[in-house]
Design a protein around this motif. Structure first.
Motif: not given
Length: 224
Positions: A13-17, A36-43, A113-119, A132-137
């Motif tokens: 399941e993907l939620t798109v905003v 428990e955790t929040m891990d942030s990656l900034l390009p 739970v992974a949140f990925v931002i584009t643009g 809880d998915s292969a994408f989040a993993d």
């Protein structure tokens, strides 16, 4: 535009905003849910204003005992306001590192739970949440790999200086000495030598050993 929930063929399941304001709301919602955790990656290196806002917003999850880890681009090490932010951030129980490789803007909550931002810097900014998915993993695994090879910020050694051991390694590199030979002369493992080289490269944003040598000479690391 309201969030859009879609389901892929594998059941993910993907939620798109869409839009920067919706992205900020989604990050705030996911942050509130984290335990428990929040891990942030900034390009990209954030502005001082953005870091000031982040520092204020991160107070609440830290108060709840959520562990925060952030990876910035290596270029952030040269900016005083970023080092000031890191010092304040770490003083509140969080950790900041830098890496020569920061391929995407992403936040992983509780490693599931992974949140990925584009643009992110365009009018077409979009955020995608996966639970809880292969994408989040995969996003979580990417962060952990980068974190393991990243360098602490501020760190024990600032970009203006290096240790005697690092200087010795650099000088041997400049002479064309192989990692194995350097390791034998220092009575350490080749892996230790390679990790030291990678750490120095990350500190200055060098993407190759040649670039590291050029930057080391520019900074006067080979003098003395």
């Amino acid at each position: 535009m309201d969030p859009v929930l879609t389901t892929r063929g594998d059941g993910t399941e993907l939620t798109v905003v869409h839009g920067s304001e919706a992205i900020l709301r989604e990050i705030a919602r996911l942050s509130d849910e984290a335990t428990e955790t929040m891990d942030s990656l900034l390009p990209h290196v954030p502005t001082k204003e953005a870091l000031d806002v982040a520092l204020a917003k991160d107070t609440e999850p830290l108060r709840r005992g959520v562990r925060l880890r952030s990876i910035f681009p290596a270029a952030a090490r040269d900016l005083d306001y970023v080092r000031d932010y890191a010092a304040a951030f770490q003083g509140r129980g969080a950790s900041v590192r830098t890496s020569a490789v920061t391929p995407a803007r992403a936040i992983v909550f509780d490693q599931k739970v992974a949140f990925v931002i584009t643009g992110a810097r365009t009018p077409r900014a979009r955020g995608v949440t996966a639970r809880d998915s292969a994408f989040a993993d995969a996003i979580s695994g990417l962060f952990l790999v980068l974190w393991d090879g990243a360098v602490d910020l501020p760190g024990e050694t600032e970009t203006s200086s290096i240790s005697a051991v690092e200087r010795s390694i650099l000088r041997s590199m400049q002479l064309g000495v192989k990692d194995e030979a350097i390791a034998r002369s220092m009575d350490v493992s080749p892996r230790t030598v390679r990790r030291a080289i990678d750490a120095m490269a990350a500190r200055v944003g060098a993407e190759s050993r040649l670039a590291l040598g050029v930057e080391a000479a520019r900074r006067g690391w080979l003098d003395g």
